[in-house]
Motif scaffolding. Structure first.
Motif, short mmCIF file in Angstrom:
data_model
loop_
_atom_site.label_atom_id
_atom_site.label_comp_id
_atom_site.label_asym_id
_atom_site.label_seq_id
_atom_site.Cartn_x
_atom_site.Cartn_y
_atom_site.Cartn_z
N CYS A 622 0.93 -1.14 0.03
CA CYS A 622 -0.08 -0.22 0.15
C CYS A 622 0.82 1.29 -0.20
CB CYS A 622 -1.09 0.23 1.08
SG CYS A 622 -2.48 0.93 0.90
N VAL A 623 1.90 1.19 0.85
CA VAL A 623 2.86 2.27 0.96
C VAL A 623 3.50 2.59 -0.66
CG1 VAL A 623 4.99 3.24 1.64
CG2 VAL A 623 3.06 2.35 3.28
N ALA A 624 4.09 1.49 -1.03
CA ALA A 624 4.64 1.48 -2.45
C ALA A 624 3.64 2.02 -3.59
CB ALA A 624 5.04 0.06 -2.85
N LEU A 625 2.31 1.86 -3.33
CA LEU A 625 1.50 2.15 -4.17
C LEU A 625 1.25 3.57 -4.26
CD1 LEU A 625 -1.07 1.89 -6.20
CD2 LEU A 625 -2.47 1.56 -4.28
N ALA A 626 1.17 4.15 -2.83
CA ALA A 626 1.08 5.67 -2.73
C ALA A 626 2.29 6.27 -3.17
CB ALA A 626 0.96 5.75 -1.13
N LEU A 627 3.60 5.69 -2.95
CA LEU A 627 4.48 6.40 -3.65
C LEU A 627 4.62 6.36 -5.35
CD1 LEU A 627 7.41 5.29 -1.06
CD2 LEU A 627 6.32 7.21 -1.08
N THR A 628 4.02 5.51 -5.68
CA THR A 628 3.89 5.49 -7.28
C THR A 628 2.91 6.34 -7.71
OG1 THR A 628 4.23 2.73 -7.44
CG2 THR A 628 3.31 3.86 -9.20
N CYS A 629 1.86 6.83 -6.87
CA CYS A 629 0.95 7.85 -7.00
C CYS A 629 1.54 9.26 -7.34
CB CYS A 629 -0.41 7.68 -6.38
SG CYS A 629 -1.37 6.46 -6.19
N ILE A 650 -5.02 -5.61 -2.28
CA ILE A 650 -4.28 -5.45 -1.08
C ILE A 650 -5.43 -5.50 0.20
CG2 ILE A 650 -3.39 -3.57 0.53
CD1 ILE A 650 -2.26 -2.43 -2.06
N TYR A 651 -6.72 -5.34 -0.14
CA TYR A 651 -7.70 -5.38 1.09
C TYR A 651 -7.83 -6.85 1.62
CZ TYR A 651 -12.25 -4.94 3.42
OH TYR A 651 -13.20 -4.81 4.24
#
Length: 655
Positions: A622-629, A650-651
């Motif tokens: 989830c953190v990795a997804l946020a940083l991609t965003c 992820i959920y």
């Protein structure tokens, strides 16, 4: 694509024990593969009920399909895909062990049981199945996706909560998702009645073949007739298409639900099915668009049922005619518009009406909010305040607290009607379960207000950064991801419209939460119609909240849907960490990027209020997804649809 779901190998004696040596009394289903038994197995240290599928030696399906099923379900996971616990490959025995689905198949309830599924139940089942199929097509990874190849009502299983889960991956194919015309030359396989005619005649298999089959499912759900029905000489699809063409739409609906469907909802639902069944695969919608469209139909139906329906007129009909907002029936291009006061000439009320909104008097809203009492204050930003109000459900006349219905009243405290006009114009035309519903407005005596549905848990900001964290129970990991999924769905909807809408102010104070913590996106007073997909729109009127603003927009004035993705990434980081966007001297984004070197650093990122109550793997992803965003270059940010698919995956991660 790495193994994201534990898939254990069962010993044959475990299977014999679980099924009482394949006792016939435990059979809960059968098909071309063989029989399915209900049994108890160990999953970790727990005893769970499972569905145990035993491949018949005489079955037309064989070893290839058996291993294909294992490959798919061990690699992919989603809340709308059935879970595979494991398998047994013993001598000539090939056995699959799934999670048990108490409510059987959609086929059972449509054609075998006298269940009496309501229209809303059927619609929600369709949405769940569509989400699962969309995940297979685009959400399983950047380069790989899955074509199911056998979508049908008997392969849509129903959980005890009636949530839909797609099953039976024996015929599925893996292929690239970055090529819209990808196909695999192969022997034609599937189920007659659901087979895409283009695939049948050319042997070219594409994701749009699944879309066709899903269109057949939609007709089955609406008409409660089988894809191949003996009473229909020409088959369900041709019969339904001919009936619609001849103006007999209402006659094809299942009589049990005919009175439950609103006319507008029916037309939109049928339009979706028709588009799925178009002869040309290129003209069929993607499953992502089908999901968004079905979500909109659900909201239309819920409004028609009275939960959000209000009477009244609005003055914005003329403005909507000037800048028509695209619907499913309107594919015309609309030029990019930056909505501001100069864009419109507000005409007389009598010639510009729209019956979806209620026109309200300032004096009534003043009484409804107890003269905008501080005790009724819900939220604030730079140019408005939101208050709780009580009104009569039908007339919207002010009522006493606890009588009538609660509403949220937003009062702009600036003389310029620009933001108010934008909110009413754009939000008044959006319909989606994860977008706040606009009920009415007021422009009485130069007082500018809008009235929304009331959200019992106020905004996300309240739970992340205020004293409520110390009073109320902190948001759980599951609730936080659920909230983010809701907002991702809202963004996928507005970004998928023929003429995209860019929100321009995605932040925690614009994310509202109902009593079940379902999230709805609000704050559309800075929104604008966006540029064409993949393009930027240069603007000199840069508006938004700086801490959430994409760098190309803040410093160059370039705005696109990827600007919203950046803002969403900041919100996702806030939700995960419990830190404000501007809490650090150099900003939350740089702080998170510098700290997250590897998974061992995760505890430095995650909100301490969560303790250890979160899945490490899921949190890291989830953190990795946020940083991609929040990538500096917009082209490296995911689309809103990709964000949604990743969050849904992820959920369900539990470790």
């Amino acid at each position: 694509m790495e193994s994201s779901q534990p898939c254990r190998i069962f010993e044959f004696h475990e299977i014999l024990s679980a099924t009482d040596n394949f006792d016939e009394s435990l059979v809960i289903g059968h098909g071309g593969f063989g029989k399915v038994y209900k049994g108890n197995v160990f999953k970790g240290s727990s005893h769970v009920v499972a569905a145990i599928k035993r491949l018949d030696s005489m079955s037309s399906q064989g070893e290839a399909e058996f291993w294909a099923e294992i490959e798919m379900l061990c690699k992919f996971r989603h809340c709308n895909l059935v879970s595979l616990f494991g398998y047994c490959n013993h001598e000539k025995e090939m056995i699959l062990v799934y999670e048990y689905m108490p409510n059987g198949t959609l086929e059972d309830h449509l054609h075998k049981l006298d269940t009496g599924l309501s229209w809303l139940q059927r619609l929600k089942i369709c949405i769940g199945a569509a989400r699962g199929l969309d995940y297979l097509h685009t959400g399983t990874g950047i380069e790989l996706g899955v074509i199911h190849r056998d979508i049908k009502t008997s392969n849509i299983l129903l959980h005890e909560s009636w949530a839909a889960k797609i099953s039976d991956f024996g015929l599925s194919k893996i292929g690239p998702t970055n090529q819209p015309a990808t196909y695999v030359n192969t022997l034609v396989k599937g189920t007659f009645g659901y087979l895409d005619p283009n695939y049948f005649t050319t042997g070219k298999l594409t994701r749009k073949s699944d879309v066709y089959a899903f269109g057949v499912v939609l007709l089955e759900v609406l008409c409660r007739k089988r894809a191949v029905d003996r009473s229909l000489d020409e088959g369900l699809v041709t019969w339904a298409q001919d009936s619609i063409k001849n103006g007999n739409l209402k006659d094809i609906i299942d009589s049990d639900i005919r009175a439950q469907i609103s006319t507008k909802c029916l037309k939109e639902f049928v339009r979706i099915a028709e588009r799925c069944l178009l002869n040309s695969p290129k003209q069929r919608p993607t499953m992502a668009k089908v999901v968004v469209s079905l979500d909109s139909v659900l909201t239309l139906q819920e409004k028609a049922n009275g939960s959000l329906q209000v009477a009244g007129k609005t003055m914005f009909g003329r403005m909507f005619d000037m800048f028509p907002f695209p619907s499913n029936r309107d594919n015309s291009a609309i030029s990019s518009v930056c909505i501001n006061a100069a864009d419109y000439i507000v005409g007389a009320h009598d010639n510009s009406r729209n019956s979806s909104l209620k026109v309200l008097k300032f004096s009534d809203l003043e009484r409804a909010t107890r003269e905008f009492s501080e005790a009724f204050h819900l939220n604030a930003d730079g140019f408005s305040d939101v208050f709780l109000g009580w009104v009569d459900k039908n007339t919207f006349i002010p009522s006493t607290e606890g009588v009538g219905i609660p509403v949220a009243v937003k009062r702009y405290h600036i003389d310029d009607p620009q933001y108010w006009q934008t909110e009413v114009t754009i939000l008044g035309r959006l319909t989606h379960p994860n977008i706040i519903s606009l009920l009415g407005y007021c422009d009485d005596k130069d007082k500018y207000l809008v009235v929304y549905e009331y959200m019992q848990n106020r905004c996300l900001h309240h739970f992340l950064f205020t004293d409520a964290r110390d009073v109320a129970k902190p948001l759980s990991w599951e609730t936080r991801i659920k909230i983010m999924i809701g907002i991702a769905r809202a963004l996928a909807y507005i970004h998928s419209l023929d003429n995209q809408v860019v929100h321009r102010d995605v932040k925690t104070t614009n994310i509202w939460l109902d009593k079940e913590f379902n999230a709805k996106l609000g704050g559309f007073d800075l929104a604008k119609f966006g540029p064409k997909t993949g393009e930027n729109d240069a603007t000199t009127c840069i508006k938004g909240t700086f801490a959430y603003m994409a760098p190309e927009y803040a410093f160059k004035g370039l705005v696109s849907v990827k600007s919203d993705i950046y803002s969403f990434g900041v919100v996702l980081l806030e939700t995960l960490t419990g830190h404000r966007a501007l809490e650090f001297d150099f900003g939350l984004v740089k702080w998170a990027t510098s700290v997250l070197a590897d998974i061992s650093e995760l505890k430095k990122i995650i909100d301490p209020y969560l303790g250890q109550n979160y899945p490490v793997e899921g949190a890291f992803e989830c953190v990795a997804l946020a940083l991609t965003c929040v990538a500096v270059d917009p082209k490296y940010r995911p689309s809103s649809e990709e964000v949604l698919m990743n969050l849904e995956r992820i959920y369900v991660i539990k470790r």
